[in-house]
Design an enzyme around this catalytic site. Structure first.
Site, mmCIF file in Angstrom:
data_model
loop_
_atom_site.group_PDB
_atom_site.id
_atom_site.type_symbol
_atom_site.label_atom_id
_atom_site.label_comp_id
_atom_site.label_asym_id
_atom_site.label_seq_id
_atom_site.Cartn_x
_atom_site.Cartn_y
_atom_site.Cartn_z
ATOM 1 C CG ASP A 161 -0.306 -0.252 2.278
ATOM 2 O OD1 ASP A 161 0.865 -0.306 2.305
ATOM 3 O OD2 ASP A 161 -1.041 -0.289 3.335
ATOM 4 N NE ARG A 171 -1.892 1.384 6.206
ATOM 5 C CZ ARG A 171 -2.336 0.399 5.523
ATOM 6 N NH1 ARG A 171 -1.544 -0.803 5.801
ATOM 7 N NH2 ARG A 171 -3.558 0.153 4.610
ATOM 8 C CE1 TYR A 218 6.626 -3.515 6.377
ATOM 9 C CE2 TYR A 218 6.411 -1.177 6.620
ATOM 10 C CZ TYR A 218 6.221 -2.524 5.901
ATOM 11 O OH TYR A 218 5.428 -2.293 4.695
ATOM 12 N N PRO A 256 9.441 -5.304 1.395
ATOM 13 C CG PRO A 256 7.844 -5.659 3.106
ATOM 14 C CD PRO A 256 9.280 -6.028 2.245
#
Lengths: 618, 618
Positions: free
Chosen positions: B52, B243, B251, B330
């Site tokens: 995302d 977000r 993470y 990622p």
């Protein structure tokens, strides 16, 4: 007569008329969670209407409802204005190209056009997302205000009775409904049934100026066909307003001979055809060519009338808005803007009174603010129309309007035509004290745009986007440099004051409601974005991590860092209270939380009758 | 077994997999008017997926499809990056706050996050407006490329056979369909069925780095919780990606002890819980508090694998794209971006070949351009991951990764992580000649943003918005100062040359099609906007009044006027040819229309086999 079916119902606000004024009202109330219905006598909406010019301020207002996106995407923009006068060879010649919007603080520095149907769609879609639709083919046949004084004194009573007839029911049966409304807004156009039924006069007069309007896709070698263009020729005057796609609107000056019946002296539409209008326009454009590709999209002729309603409300229960209370020339592109801004002004006040948050007397400020504006509009329009309809100055006509006269007027009226200069006079909700603390924030005018940086994530925001039309008052704390202990201490004291049970924040925020339900408090510091932590702002001023900003330049080095200087706020800082409609209500020094308490006490809460504070300054 | 129902059908392009790569492909082809179908084995779409992060370049790409609006409205933006290292008191301390996107030409100078479901919705809505929907619960079970050479040589033949099974038909009956496709795009993820069935290898390896991912609404006093944040602590490393709304993604570096089964050495998800991940994170944040409000939104753990497929197509008939051909960590937020840009690169080429406008060989440039990029991505990822997963340098560990090392890497990789630095090598569609004529326009890179003013209406536009992903090649004529007779004369000569029947414009624009159907020609002059008329540009270069621009400052005085200088174009001007995907294809002097003819002759039209021009420079 067949038997009528009669039903009865209650509603908080009934809006009559689903043009721009009515839709702005219904949508604003819908978004505010107010119980509202909107009716219109027309079975379908207008697609290609007369009103479609959108001022810079109106774009700001739509943006404040989150509705500017589609407008900006689909509408035509006018950035440049061009002027043509009689040239040396009998034809026209360009005398100037200037910026179309002169106002220095316009966030959207251009005029726009978008057909009325598309503008109405923006509101219709927004309302539909909350389940509110226009009830069409619905005609009001009776309106009656209660004469019971107790009822009239109670802002929550259903004091207005309206009878509605549904005309699209089958078999010729009228579906009649009796609606009991707390408030009614008549936004039913220039021939307003509400206004006439209530016997409200229109003050003003008709002019002698006759104009034709023609929407075409032009076939031309004229280089300013996509600019807002004023053409003064010896063959008549003409004005270009570019529209969506390839369409342009021509305003064409007509003579009595063009349109009046020689015997009666009355305007006779049948004497006019779009072909005749185009022929007249062609003469003004010489030596440039002018023709139309395909069909004429729309056309009309009109005589300018300049009138204002003698009152905008009856007992603060029934209001009229939009064309129902002012008519004027369309050429300065004011009509739809004035209409939408009427109900933009009214809606938040209705919402506050209906919620019981504000006193009934708040509603008086609608007529106070908007009628004065409408009068100013008519005054402006008279001067502008006279100039525009006047003959151009030439060698043989030294008394005519010179290019310089016109350009000067264009510039002088810029603040007005952009909608940005609108200035509300002092009242319970506009307090002119302390103007000096923020000399660039005009009390009674809309808060101007500036880029500030959100401290938590260094994201740039326009201050106007922190002031959405969500019915909340915005308390902007321009706190100065918060890396300095002195300013930090001030902020701590503010937090202490605002936390007191007798302060406005505790007093007018309903128990159990979100901390920012009525007042949205934001702190705007003045330091580098890297040097401040949002976590340093006292808890009571921090309803969310997004509530702290700083007047600094953004990471691209191109935006921001000019808020304090443009707003004229010094290092000591200031409070700026912005009304829900983005107009500045008051300014105060940071050590005067009490002045905020006093300001809100003037209209928040519910006064006993006769105990309301003053509304109009003598 | 119940009886299967078998139907057969033809399609131009079959896209397998409706993740970001597949949807970008299907939407681009749909908008281009190509006959396309898209299938996915999943019965419903992913709402809250792993991928995302959206790079600045990807925002530009979405904008080129007219799709950036909702992304910009709903997604979270990361403008600032913050770095924390072990501080003096055993906890972490901030070492720097810097701008998140270092690339100087980023139009959107920030990273974004938006959940995969919302990103997919953007494409789904766009496709739905043209009547194309994802066929779900549809599983490919067989894929076969024709072995008939004549068929394979013909770009319009249905050379690929795919068998699809519909799994959601009632009564356990499989609804089987045989699809004959001209082209197939396998965008079916890291475990790609298409790739495995075709026997394409993934080259590369697994790493030892194990990370946990946790999406929470944090309860914290950490001041950089809304910034992209890298935390190197002696208690483990952690990274924050803010977000939408109040959610942040953490993470969290894990040790073998956290996740591996002590006996087998294999990763054992059951040893891990979101609570354990949060506990680990808490340690890294000391002395700041860190908790979660409410439920954990989403979590996972992963081991970084870094692999690239050995080939991206089979006979230029079956392509693989996205995760099907590259997997990597990622953390630099590259995954979804690389995927969408794969098919952004492929789609316009497919459209041109399917329309018969371009030669079959054009399709070879897909693997050529995108596989090299994927390899660069893996190389970058190896270095970035090693740095990120390394122990921090402290008093006791002088070999660890220092804050300076990391910050340096962050800056060095900026062009890459922003997606803006992507540079395609020389080929039939990228011609490196004449780079010196426009030193700020890197051939093989995307055309950078600049504000220019449309001459007809003085409206400012970003050059990138003149380069939409509409499959057309854009010919930008930087014509110099058109108020000078010399440059006007050059423009007249260009018009003369481009009008010739043997020139690219006449040759590759289908008879009867609109003048700008394949090539969109725009003139960008260099003078004051008030001094130029769009009507002065020769007719053949003026397909519409909107095709003339000028490099001048806009009426606000804040935008524009830097295009020539930023693009490094001198007063003599230059042609810049921009591919349909916004990458610069070639540059030429204004007197070399012939070079444009030669460039387009390299891949436009249909060559006989064996006669195609060179594709790859030796």
């Amino acid at each position: 007569m067949p038997v009528s079916l009669v039903k009865e119902s209650d509603v908080d606000v009934l809006v009559i008329g689903a043009g721009p004024a009515g839709l702005m009202c219904a949508n604003a109330l819908t978004q505010a969670g107010v119980n509202v219905r909107i009716v219109d006598k027309k079975p379908v909406k207008v697609e290609w209407g007369q009103a479609d010019g959108i001022q810079p301020r109106t774009i700001e207002v739509l943006q404040s409802y989150g509705l500017a996106e589609r407008l900006l995407k689909d509408g035509a923009q006018m950035h440049m204005a061009a002027f043509y006068s009689p040239g040396p060879n009998g034809g026209i010649a360009r005398t100037a190209r200037v910026k179309n919007i002169g106002h220095p603080t316009a966030r959207y520095p251009f005029g726009m056009t978008l057909r009325q149907g598309s503008i109405e769609d923006i509101f219709l879609n927004s309302m539909a997302s909350k389940g509110v639709e226009v009830e069409r083919s619905t005609v009001p046949t009776h309106i009656e205000l209660s004469t019971d004084d107790a009822l009239l004194q109670d802002p929550q009573s259903y004091a207005v009775k309206v009878v509605l007839n549904r005309e699209d029911v089958p078999d010729g049966m009228a579906d009649k409904e009796i609606v009991h409304a707390k408030y009614v807004v008549g936004a039913d156009g220039a021939h307003s049934w509400v206004r006439r039924t209530l016997g409200i006069n229109m003050d003003g007069e008709q002019t002698d100026y006759i104009w034709g309007v023609l929407d075409i896709v032009p076939d031309t070698d004229f280089p300013d066909i996509r600019n807002r263009c004023s053409i003064h020729s010896t063959n008549g005057s003409c004005m270009i307003i570019p529209r969506e796609g390839d369409v342009v609107r021509l305003y064409i000056q007509l003579t009595d001979a063009d349109v009046r019946n020689v015997n009666t002296g009355r305007v006779d539409m049948s004497r006019c055809t779009p072909e005749k209008l185009l022929q007249t326009a062609k003469k003004s454009f010489y030596p440039y060519t002018m023709g139309a590709i395909g069909e004429v999209e729309w056309w009309t002729i009109y005589i300018i009338g300049q009138r204002v309603a003698s009152q905008f409300s009856v007992n603060d229960r029934i209001f009229i808005a939009g064309d129902a209370c002012h008519t004027h020339s369309p050429k300065a592109g004011q009509g739809m803007n004035a209409s939408m801004n009427d109900t933009h002004n009214l809606s938040w006040k209705l919402a506050h009174v209906l919620r019981g948050q504000a006193d009934f007397s708040l509603l008086k400020t609608y007529e106070f603010e908007r009628r004065k504006y409408a009068q100013d509009l008519i005054d402006f329009d008279k001067r502008f129309s006279a100039l525009f309809s006047g003959k151009p100055r030439t060698e043989h006509n030294q008394d005519g309007v010179s290019h310089e006269d016109f350009l000067q007027a264009f510039r002088t009226f810029g603040g007005f035509t952009s909608g940005i200069g609108i200035h509300y006079a002092e009242s319970a909700i506009v307090n002119y004290n302390y103007q000096g603390l923020a000399s660039g924030v005009a009390i009674g005018q809309r808060m101007g745009p500036q880029i500030v940086i959100r401290v938590a994530d260094a994201r740039p925001f326009d201050v106007q986007d922190l002031l959405p039309a969500d019915t909340r008052f915005k308390i902007l704390i321009f706190a100065g440099d918060l890396t300095e202990p002195e300013q930090r201490e001030k902020l701590n004291l503010i937090a202490l004051e605002m936390g007191k049970p007798e302060g406005f924040l505790e007093k007018y925020t309903p128990k159990g409601a979100a901390r920012d339900a009525v007042f949205d408090i934001m702190t705007i510091g003045r330091s580098k974005k890297e040097d401040l932590n949002f976590t340093d702002v006292p808890d009571i001023l921090l309803s969310h991590w997004s509530k702290v900003y700083v007047d600094d330049i953004d990471f691209t080095g191109t935006k921001g860092g000019k808020a304090y200087s443009t707003y004229g706020i010094g290092s000591a800082g200031a409070f700026v209270v912005v009304r829900p409609d983005q107009y500045v209500g008051m300014i105060a020094p940071l050590d005067r939380v009490k002045d905020l308490d006093r300001y809100f006490a003037g209209f928040m809460g519910q006064k006993r009758r006769g105990q309301g504070l003053w509304l109009y300054k003598p």
